[in-house]
Every structure is written in structure tokens, then in C-alpha cells.
Scaffold this motif. Structure first.
Motif, PDB file in Angstrom:
ATOM      1  N   ALA A   1       0.786  -1.126   0.016  1.00 28.63           N
ATOM      2  CA  ALA A   1       0.184   0.007   0.079  1.00 28.63           C
ATOM      3  C   ALA A   1       0.790   1.245   0.086  1.00 28.63           C
ATOM      4  N   VAL A   2       0.412   2.060  -0.596  1.00 28.59           N
ATOM      5  CA  VAL A   2       1.399   3.550  -0.817  1.00 28.59           C
ATOM      6  C   VAL A   2       0.358   4.736  -0.785  1.00 28.59           C
ATOM      7  N   GLY A   3       0.810   5.738   0.032  1.00 32.92           N
ATOM      8  CA  GLY A   3       0.244   6.899   0.054  1.00 32.92           C
ATOM      9  C   GLY A   3      -0.364   7.314   1.271  1.00 32.92           C
TER      10      GLY A   3
ATOM     11  N   ALA B   1      -4.594   3.899   2.590  1.00 33.83           N
ATOM     12  CA  ALA B   1      -3.786   3.121   2.123  1.00 33.83           C
ATOM     13  C   ALA B   1      -3.068   2.484   3.737  1.00 33.83           C
TER      14      ALA B   1
ATOM     15  N   TYR C   1       4.026  -0.794   3.487  1.00 33.79           N
ATOM     16  CA  TYR C   1       3.799   0.157   3.412  1.00 33.79           C
ATOM     17  C   TYR C   1       4.532   1.652   3.131  1.00 33.79           C
TER      18      TYR C   1
ATOM     19  N   GLY D   1       5.058   5.810   2.506  1.00 30.82           N
ATOM     20  CA  GLY D   1       4.177   6.814   2.671  1.00 30.82           C
ATOM     21  C   GLY D   1       5.142   7.978   3.383  1.00 30.82           C
TER      22      GLY D   1
ATOM     23  N   THR E   1      -3.577   2.207  -3.656  1.00 30.97           N
ATOM     24  CA  THR E   1      -3.343   3.806  -3.284  1.00 30.97           C
ATOM     25  C   THR E   1      -4.864   4.125  -3.467  1.00 30.97           C
ATOM     26  N   SER E   2      -4.839   5.680  -3.217  1.00 25.87           N
ATOM     27  CA  SER E   2      -6.150   6.253  -3.122  1.00 25.87           C
ATOM     28  C   SER E   2      -6.220   7.795  -3.800  1.00 25.87           C
TER      29      SER E   2
ATOM     30  N   SER F   1      -4.036  10.358  -1.851  1.00 25.99           N
ATOM     31  CA  SER F   1      -2.419  10.075  -1.809  1.00 25.99           C
ATOM     32  C   SER F   1      -1.652  10.631  -2.807  1.00 25.99           C
TER      33      SER F   1
ATOM     34  N   LEU G   1      -1.185  10.567  -6.268  1.00 22.63           N
ATOM     35  CA  LEU G   1       0.068   9.760  -7.087  1.00 22.63           C
ATOM     36  C   LEU G   1      -0.645   9.734  -8.477  1.00 22.63           C
TER      37      LEU G   1
END
Length: 278
Positions: A5-7, A26, A43, A45, A124-125, A128, A130
Motif C-alpha cells: 500500500a502506498v500513500g 492506504a 507500506y 508514505g 493507493t487512493s 495520496s 499519485l
């Protein structure tokens, strides 16, 4: 299975309780993946260098999430101020708009892209920031993207071509509006769409078939994180075996469990009341 998960990350501060909980879409998805049996979860972030940030990182470490590539930046961590109504439904009454995350952006080196490509799915979301990185990331990994309630056409055109799973909060949409959104997102290039609808349950479309599933009744303490839980477990189960109904059942059961505690995944910590943020 290895998932990343990123963000976005925040602390959710409950004013009436004087207590903060780690969260953010995230972060929540990463934690629920790990709690429900994913072998390796990472993760990435940007987290502030304050006490709130320390609490987020420590909580993730306690949940056995790989945080080796988290960035700690000079500034405040993201914060949302939360209250609950009589039914336990969470209401956001303020935030600092992501804190230091809104001033900086995540950049990915070749080494980090290689690291990311070793995972099966990146989540991600909309929170975030991105969007401009999605074409690059898509070349290395499948992406799931939580739009929350961001339904406008320009944004959908920007994101949908690059994601394998599009996730929306559809509690405020009619059934007809949900169906129209599914069609629009598929036409823009996303093969799989998930709609969480609060007490109405959930909808999933794989471009050929639309599936619906209800909620699991439970004694509700706090609904914060229930939608993220459903999405996390649905994705894990669907990627594992591709059986939609079973994945939806598992997601609904996990979401009901989340509703039985304060905070998305616990780790509450008392804190002195801060000056209100807009």
C-alpha cells in the motif's frame, strides 16, 4: 502473497474521547491485509516528524508491516477530527488536509520500482496524490485505487486507464447512479469496479457480471474503517482464488468486526486536546 500500500496516512482524533488512532485509506488496507493472513505487506508514505507520526509508524511496526521505505518529513502528520453519531457512524468534522503530505510528493527511484514490482498488487487512493505517477507504476505492478466519492469525469479519465481495480464509496448514490458509474469506469479502461454502500452492502463488477452482497449485522461501536476493511479483504480473497461471492462474504464479515471497536484498527492513544483545525 505479497501486497503493498502506498500513500495517505493520518491519525483520526476523537475529540470526545481525547484519543487518536492511526489510519488513512492506504494504511488501513495494509493493516487489514496483514491481519487477515497476507504473508508480506509493505507500506510506503510520507509521515510527519511529530508524536502523531511516531504513533503511526510504531503501530504499523506492531502490526508487522514493512515500513523500511517510509519517509519521515519535517512537519505535521495528517490528522482528521472525528465524532460519532448515535448509531456509531463516523463523521469527519475537521482536518489539516493531510499535513506535510500535501506539501511533498512521493518519487520512486529505479531501485524502489524494482522493490515494488516484487509485489502482486499496489493499493493507493485519491488522498495520496499519485495520479501523475500511475502510468509509471502501472508498468511495474497492478494497481487498486480508492476514489472515495470522487466521481467527476475529468478525474475518472485521468486515473481509470491505469488501474485494475477502481473502488468507490457509493453510499450517497442511487442504484441507477451506481450502475451508470460502473459502465463509465469500465469504458475508461478499468476492468474491475468495487462500490461500498454502507448499510446497503456492496457491488462488484468484473466487466461481464455485476454481483451484490449485503452487510453482516453486528453491534456497531464505530463504522470508521469498515469500508476499507471490506475492500482490503475482498481484494486479498479475489486475488487468491477469483471466487467473487466468497470474497464478498469474507469482506463483509471482516467489515462487521471492524465496526465493533473504536478506530479503524485500534491502537488508540490518549492525547491532550489540540486547537481546532479547519
Amino acid at each position: 502473497m505479497r501486497l503493498i500500500a502506498v500513500g495517505d496516512n493520518v491519525v483520526d482524533y476523537y475529540e470526545d474521547r481525547g484519543e487518536m488512532f492511526p489510519g488513512g485509506n492506504a494504511v488501513n488496507v495494509a493493516v487489514f491485509w496483514k491481519r487477515y493472513g497476507v504473508d508480506e505487506v509493505a507500506y510506503i508514505g510520507i509521515i510527519g516528524n511529530d508524536g502523531e507520526g511516531d504513533h503511526i509508524v510504531q503501530s504499523l511496526q506492531e502490526e508487522r508491516i514493512d515500513v523500511s521505505r517510509v519517509r519521515r518529513a519535517l512537519g505535521p502528520s495528517g490528522e482528521a477530527v472525528v465524532t460519532l453519531d448515535e448509531q456509531g457512524d463516523r463523521i469527519f468534522v475537521g482536518s489539516n488536509k493531510g499535513g506535510v503530505q500535501k506539501q511533498l510528493k512521493l518519487n520512486f527511484t529505479e531501485e524502489e520500482l524494482e522493490f515494488i514490482s516484487g509485489y502482486s498488487l499496489l493499493h493507493t487512493s485519491v488522498y495520496s496524490h499519485l495520479e501523475k505517477e500511475l502510468p509509471l507504476l502501472q508498468r511495474h505492478i497492478d494497481i487498486s485505487f480508492d476514489f472515495s466519492t470522487k466521481y467527476d469525469d475529468d478525474y475518472l479519465r485521468l486515473v481509470c486507464p491505469y488501474v485494475k481495480y477502481a473502488i468507490f464509496s457509493g453510499g450517497g448514490l442511487t442504484k441507477a447512479e451506481c450502475e451508470a458509474l460502473l459502465v463509465k469506469v469500465h469504458k475508461l479502461g478499468t476492468p474491475n469496479v468495487i462500490l461500498t454502500r454502507g448499510s446497503e452492502g456492496s457491488i462488484f463488477s468484473d466487466s461481464t457480471t455485476v454481483y451484490e452482497h449485503g452487510i453482516v449485522e453486528t453491534d456497531v461501536v464505530d463504522t470508521l474503517g469498515a469500508g476499507d476493511t471490506f475492500v482490503s479483504i475482498f481484494l486479498k480473497e479475489y486475488i487468491s482464488h477469483g471466487i467473487v461471492k466468497e470474497a464478498m462474504e469474507q469482506g463483509a464479515a471482516a467489515a462487521a468486526e471492524t465496526c465493533q471497536r473504536y478506530g479503524a484498527f485500534g491502537h488508540g492513544k490518549k492525547r491532550e486536546k489540540k486547537i481546532a483545525i479547519g
